[in-house]
Design an enzyme around this catalytic site. Sequence first.
Site, mmCIF file in Angstrom:
data_model
loop_
_atom_site.group_PDB
_atom_site.id
_atom_site.type_symbol
_atom_site.label_atom_id
_atom_site.label_comp_id
_atom_site.label_asym_id
_atom_site.label_seq_id
_atom_site.Cartn_x
_atom_site.Cartn_y
_atom_site.Cartn_z
ATOM 1 N N TYR A 128 42.332 -77.211 -112.847
ATOM 2 C CA TYR A 128 42.502 -75.906 -113.502
ATOM 3 C C TYR A 128 43.450 -76.029 -114.681
ATOM 4 O O TYR A 128 44.494 -76.687 -114.592
ATOM 5 C CB TYR A 128 43.058 -74.876 -112.519
ATOM 6 C CG TYR A 128 43.042 -73.474 -113.095
ATOM 7 C CD1 TYR A 128 41.912 -72.669 -112.947
ATOM 8 C CD2 TYR A 128 44.117 -72.986 -113.817
ATOM 9 C CE1 TYR A 128 41.869 -71.399 -113.510
ATOM 10 C CE2 TYR A 128 44.081 -71.718 -114.382
ATOM 11 C CZ TYR A 128 42.955 -70.927 -114.227
ATOM 12 O OH TYR A 128 42.916 -69.681 -114.788
ATOM 13 N N GLN A 185 38.811 -66.350 -109.015
ATOM 14 C CA GLN A 185 37.374 -66.634 -109.013
ATOM 15 C C GLN A 185 37.105 -68.110 -109.341
ATOM 16 O O GLN A 185 36.147 -68.702 -108.839
ATOM 17 C CB GLN A 185 36.617 -65.721 -109.973
ATOM 18 C CG GLN A 185 37.039 -65.739 -111.413
ATOM 19 C CD GLN A 185 38.167 -64.757 -111.715
ATOM 20 O OE1 GLN A 185 38.907 -64.343 -110.832
ATOM 21 N NE2 GLN A 185 38.287 -64.386 -112.978
ATOM 22 N N ASN A 208 48.268 -68.898 -113.328
ATOM 23 C CA ASN A 208 49.063 -67.686 -113.151
ATOM 24 C C ASN A 208 49.211 -67.351 -111.667
ATOM 25 O O ASN A 208 48.798 -68.105 -110.785
ATOM 26 C CB ASN A 208 48.435 -66.521 -113.928
ATOM 27 C CG ASN A 208 47.025 -66.185 -113.452
ATOM 28 O OD1 ASN A 208 46.632 -66.521 -112.331
ATOM 29 N ND2 ASN A 208 46.254 -65.531 -114.299
ATOM 30 N N SER A 231 58.098 -72.180 -114.978
ATOM 31 C CA SER A 231 58.613 -73.453 -115.461
ATOM 32 C C SER A 231 60.125 -73.388 -115.642
ATOM 33 O O SER A 231 60.691 -72.325 -115.932
ATOM 34 C CB SER A 231 57.941 -73.812 -116.789
ATOM 35 O OG SER A 231 58.217 -75.148 -117.136
ATOM 36 N N GLN A 253 61.918 -74.699 -123.393
ATOM 37 C CA GLN A 253 61.537 -74.265 -122.055
ATOM 38 C C GLN A 253 61.380 -72.754 -121.998
ATOM 39 O O GLN A 253 60.459 -72.219 -121.383
ATOM 40 C CB GLN A 253 62.601 -74.714 -121.050
ATOM 41 C CG GLN A 253 62.211 -74.536 -119.601
ATOM 42 C CD GLN A 253 61.013 -75.376 -119.214
ATOM 43 O OE1 GLN A 253 60.216 -74.960 -118.397
ATOM 44 N NE2 GLN A 253 60.893 -76.551 -119.809
ATOM 45 N N HIS A 256 58.049 -70.726 -122.850
ATOM 46 C CA HIS A 256 56.861 -70.809 -122.004
ATOM 47 C C HIS A 256 56.350 -69.414 -121.640
ATOM 48 O O HIS A 256 55.182 -69.090 -121.843
ATOM 49 C CB HIS A 256 57.167 -71.579 -120.720
ATOM 50 C CG HIS A 256 56.888 -73.044 -120.809
ATOM 51 N ND1 HIS A 256 55.619 -73.559 -120.845
ATOM 52 C CD2 HIS A 256 57.725 -74.107 -120.874
ATOM 53 C CE1 HIS A 256 55.680 -74.876 -120.922
ATOM 54 N NE2 HIS A 256 56.942 -75.240 -120.939
ATOM 55 N N GLU A 320 62.574 -78.482 -111.778
ATOM 56 C CA GLU A 320 61.298 -79.063 -112.207
ATOM 57 C C GLU A 320 61.546 -80.179 -113.225
ATOM 58 O O GLU A 320 61.077 -81.299 -113.071
ATOM 59 C CB GLU A 320 60.426 -77.975 -112.831
ATOM 60 C CG GLU A 320 59.099 -78.478 -113.361
ATOM 61 C CD GLU A 320 58.338 -77.421 -114.138
ATOM 62 O OE1 GLU A 320 57.123 -77.610 -114.338
ATOM 63 O OE2 GLU A 320 58.941 -76.412 -114.548
ATOM 64 N N HIS A 321 62.269 -79.860 -114.290
ATOM 65 C CA HIS A 321 62.642 -80.841 -115.316
ATOM 66 C C HIS A 321 64.162 -80.960 -115.331
ATOM 67 O O HIS A 321 64.870 -79.950 -115.340
ATOM 68 C CB HIS A 321 62.199 -80.398 -116.712
ATOM 69 C CG HIS A 321 60.754 -80.032 -116.825
ATOM 70 N ND1 HIS A 321 60.290 -78.730 -116.758
ATOM 71 C CD2 HIS A 321 59.658 -80.808 -117.018
ATOM 72 C CE1 HIS A 321 58.971 -78.722 -116.897
ATOM 73 N NE2 HIS A 321 58.563 -79.971 -117.054
ATOM 74 N N ASP A 354 55.962 -82.980 -121.630
ATOM 75 C CA ASP A 354 54.929 -81.942 -121.675
ATOM 76 C C ASP A 354 53.698 -82.411 -122.431
ATOM 77 O O ASP A 354 52.570 -82.039 -122.089
ATOM 78 C CB ASP A 354 55.474 -80.680 -122.360
ATOM 79 C CG ASP A 354 56.287 -79.805 -121.428
ATOM 80 O OD1 ASP A 354 56.257 -80.045 -120.207
ATOM 81 O OD2 ASP A 354 56.951 -78.878 -121.931
ATOM 82 N N GLU A 409 51.572 -88.694 -69.887
ATOM 83 C CA GLU A 409 51.186 -87.411 -70.471
ATOM 84 C C GLU A 409 50.040 -86.742 -69.708
ATOM 85 O O GLU A 409 49.480 -85.748 -70.172
ATOM 86 C CB GLU A 409 50.800 -87.622 -71.947
ATOM 87 C CG GLU A 409 51.980 -88.116 -72.789
ATOM 88 C CD GLU A 409 51.651 -88.232 -74.270
ATOM 89 O OE1 GLU A 409 50.462 -88.065 -74.630
ATOM 90 O OE2 GLU A 409 52.576 -88.474 -75.056
ATOM 91 N N HIS A 414 42.160 -91.050 -71.116
ATOM 92 C CA HIS A 414 42.706 -92.006 -72.076
ATOM 93 C C HIS A 414 43.099 -93.302 -71.370
ATOM 94 O O HIS A 414 42.806 -94.410 -71.844
ATOM 95 C CB HIS A 414 43.946 -91.414 -72.761
ATOM 96 C CG HIS A 414 43.654 -90.446 -73.845
ATOM 97 N ND1 HIS A 414 43.092 -89.211 -73.623
ATOM 98 C CD2 HIS A 414 43.853 -90.533 -75.198
ATOM 99 C CE1 HIS A 414 42.967 -88.564 -74.766
ATOM 100 N NE2 HIS A 414 43.418 -89.350 -75.746
#
Length: 435
Positions: A128, A185, A208, A231, A253, A256, A320-321, A354, A409, A414
Site C-alpha cells: 500500500y 477497501q 491513513n 511519523s 519531519q 509530514h 521511529e527516527h 526517506d 502432560e 503422543h
Amino acid sequence: MTQTRPLLRSIGFGDPVPTRGAPLDPDTVRVAAEILSDVDARGENAVIEHAVRLGDINAGESVVRDRADLAAALDRLPPQTRSLLERTADRIRGFASAQRACVRDLEFPIPSGFAGHTWLPVSSAGCYAPGGRFPLPSSVLMTAVTARAAGVEHVWVASPKPTDATLAAAAIAGADGLLAVGGAQAIGTFRRGLFGAPACDMIAGPGNRWVTAAKQLVSADVGIDMLAGPSELLVLADASADPKIVAADLLAQAEHDDDAVPMLVTTDQSLPPRVDAELRRQLATLPTAPVAIRALANGFSLICTDMSEAVAFCDRIAPEHLEILCDQAASIALLLKNAGAIFIGSLSAEALGDYGAGPNHVLPTSGTARFRAGLSVFTFLRARTWLRITDPTAAHPLMRDAAALARLERLEAHARSTDTRISARSAPTDSAASS
C-alpha cells in the site's frame, strides 16, 4: 514584554513520556470493519462503490492498472524523473538484496539426525502507498522493491488516484499491477484477492487511519508489517550541533502532517532557544509552514544533565527516527537500543532515509521500536523448521524423553507415537532431505 512561547514545549527528564499516536478511535475501526464486511460479502462491486464514493476513482473508471499501463506511465515520465526513480530503486534493491544474502538456511546435527530451518518468502504481497495530499511513489519503491528482493512471486500495489510517478514506480519495482483504490477497501481487496490480484499473504506499507484500522482487523488471517502511527523524529544533540541543521531536520519531519512528532533531546542548555530562533526563520519561507507549525505543537525539547541520561531517555521514547547530531555520534549510536532507524552524524539527514539511500522508510512508531523492526526483506520471509531422524538406535533416548514428557502432560497418544518407533524391530529411515 510578553515572552514568546517556544515552538517546541520544554519538558523534564522525569515527566511522563508524551503520548504519541493515539489508539485508533472506535468510529474509525467501525467504519473500516463495515467496509471490510461489505467487500467480503459483495466483492468487486463493493470495492468499486466505496472507491467511487470516497473519491479514489471516477464512476466507470477501471480499478486495475495492469503491467502495460504501468509501463506506459513509465514511458510518459520526463527522462530526469524516470532516472531519479530508477536510481532510487537500485539503492533500495541493493540494500534489500544484501539483507537477503545475510539470511542463511540452517542444518544442525543432533545425536539421531539433523534439524534445521529454511527461509521462504511468502507467495503474494500487497503493497500500500498513500495517494492523498502527498502521493508517495517512494513508498511504492520501498515496499514493492523489497518484496521482490525477498523473492515474493506475486506483488501488487494499491494507491488511490495514482499519479504517473506512482504508476511508474510500480513498473520499476516489478509489480504485477496496481489497484487504484485506497483506505479499508484496498486492504479488503488484498485480503480477498479481487480484480485479478491473488489473495495476499502479507500486506505492507503506510496509510491513513482507515488503512491502519483495516490492517489491524485483517491481521488474524493475513500478515501485516506493522500498525504505523504518525511519523516522528527525535534529534539527539550536544553542543557541537548546528541549530540550523537541527531546525531543518525537525521541520522536514513536521511537514509530514498535523500529527507528526518532532522531538529534541540535548545536553546543551543553549541549544533549544537557538533552534527555536532557526525554526521561526525557516518557517517564514517554508511552503508547508501551516502544517509544520501544528506538528511542532505535538513535539518537545528536553535538556539532559549528561549523555548517559539523554541515551536513557531516547531508549524510553523508542522513536521511529533517531538522528544523532553529536561530536561522538558513532560511539553514542552503539549505546542506543530502541529506535526504528538511526542516522549517525550531521551528514546523515533523516530525509536521506526517506528517499532511498538504501534502508527502508516504513518504520515502527509510537514506541513500538522497543519490540518491532522496520519493513525489510525479513517482513516477507518465514523460517520453516524441519527435523530428519536418520539413526533409529541413537534416537531412542530422544523418543523416551518425548514419551515421558507426553505422559507428564497426560497426552497418551503422543507417548504411544514415540513408543511405537522404539519397539519397532527396524525403524524406517528417511534419507531424503526434508529441507
